[in-house]
Design an enzyme around this catalytic site. Structure first.
Site, PDB file in Angstrom:
ATOM      1  N   CYS A   1      24.758  55.672 -22.845  1.00 31.52           N
ATOM      2  CA  CYS A   1      23.548  54.927 -22.714  1.00 31.52           C
ATOM      3  C   CYS A   1      23.594  54.028 -22.725  1.00 31.52           C
ATOM      4  CB  CYS A   1      23.392  56.882 -23.360  1.00 31.52           C
ATOM      5  SG  CYS A   1      21.460  57.021 -23.632  1.00 31.52           S
TER       6      CYS A   1
ATOM      7  N   GLU B   1      26.347  62.542 -21.749  1.00 28.39           N
ATOM      8  CA  GLU B   1      26.412  63.062 -22.736  1.00 28.39           C
ATOM      9  C   GLU B   1      25.546  64.015 -23.982  1.00 28.39           C
ATOM     10  OE1 GLU B   1      24.862  58.567 -26.293  1.00 28.39           O
ATOM     11  OE2 GLU B   1      23.395  59.415 -24.442  1.00 28.39           O
TER      12      GLU B   1
ATOM     13  N   LYS C   1      30.605  55.171 -28.302  1.00 28.52           N
ATOM     14  CA  LYS C   1      29.613  54.343 -28.057  1.00 28.52           C
ATOM     15  C   LYS C   1      29.787  53.395 -28.899  1.00 28.52           C
ATOM     16  CE  LYS C   1      24.579  55.286 -27.535  1.00 28.52           C
ATOM     17  NZ  LYS C   1      23.726  56.707 -27.206  1.00 28.52           N
TER      18      LYS C   1
END
Length: 297
Positions: free
Chosen positions: A154, A45, A120
């Site tokens: 993440c 990321e 995301k």
């Protein structure tokens, strides 16, 4: 093809002298992985945020605009590398502009020129408030030569509902590009990645940033990670569910083999079957009871 070689990158932050040094560094990692037989290369990321170290300190809004200006080169670079080395590449994530605002987007590059993306979905408080970024609202599952893959970036891996949705749609591999700057952040990602592998009887790959810049930056200036491949903690895999991890905080490429036949064996004959033994109707019923009780209060 049901057995592949993975390369998960622990990308070391260091002081750059030029943009070319950054792109050459990425190319070097891909070349190293491909020469070791990798079919899939996973970058972390915010990998392109390393470019911010070449510029005067920016506000987050300025950083978003700057990174968005790099999008064309970013896409062109990874498409070229994927085709040149004939490997599937998750080019980490990159901040770019969409109609509703700036997003933290993962890009998956295929050797035939195809490109898939995943925004995301769960943004951290910092991403919501300080950047600010816009959250994605759709989970995609991508078809590859060896099976279905999902990308949970993440913080996304910390939400079991999202990984379960991917698994129910047939995903057998979850790619988790991450950026954490301390042990507690990494531990959340690592332990949740392992939990998702156990709950859904699938593979989870974690990649991350490591190292530190000499000069602190408000966006990305240090990283903490131990990249790796995680599996169910059950036969025929290792008892701790760790197929391979790198050396903590070392700039390196972590190589591991993903054998989907072993996953089938686990799902058919493991000691437990949490993916199949779940009771969704019961969970929904219990959640409904909790909602009613809260209303009564």
């Amino acid at each position: 093809m049901r057995k592949i070689t993975l390369a998960s990158v622990q990308y070391g932050l260091s002081d750059l002298q030029s943009k070319e040094q950054f792109w050459d560094g990425l190319a070097s990692k891909i070349r190293e992985a491909a020469e070791k037989g990798a079919n899939l290369v996973v970058f972390p990321e915010y990998v392109t945020a390393h470019l911010l170290s070449l510029e005067p300190t920016m506000t987050n809004e300025e950083a978003c605009v700057y990174l968005d200006s790099c999008t064309e080169r970013y896409v062109r670079f990874f498409q070229h590398c994927s085709q040149e080395w004939q490997v599937l590449i998750l080019g980490g994530t990159h901040v770019c502009k969409e109609e509703k605002g700036f997003v933290n987007k993962a890009f998956l590059f295929f050797p035939d020129g195809r490109m898939e993306t995943q925004n995301k979905i769960h943004l951290t408080p910092e991403e919501q408030v300080r950047w600010p970024l816009t959250a994605g609202d759709e989970l995609s599952v991508f078809e590859t030569a060896w099976g279905l893959v999902a990308i949970l970036t993440c913080y996304d891996i910390e939400f079991p509902e999202l990984a379960r949705a991917a698994a129910e749609r047939g995903a057998e591999l979850i790619l988790c590009p991450s950026y954490t700057d301390n042990a507690s952040g990494y531990s959340r990602v690592r332990f949740c990645a392992q939990a998702r592998a156990i709950e859904n009887q699938l593979f989870v790959v974690v990649s991350g940033l490591v190292g530190a810049l000499a000069e602190g930056r408000p966006q990305v200036d240090q990283g903490y990670c131990q990249a790796g491949l995680f599996t169910p903690c059950d036969s025929p895999f290792a008892q701790d569910g760790v197929e391979r991890v790198g050396k903590l905080n070392e700039d390196m490429v972590v190589m591991a083999e993903i054998d989907f036949a072993k996953l089938c064996e686990n799902r058919r004959g493991g000691a437990v079957a949490p993916f199949y033994d779940r009771r969704p109707n019961l969970y929904k019923q219990q959640s409904g009871k909790m909602a009613v009780e809260k209303t009564r209060r």
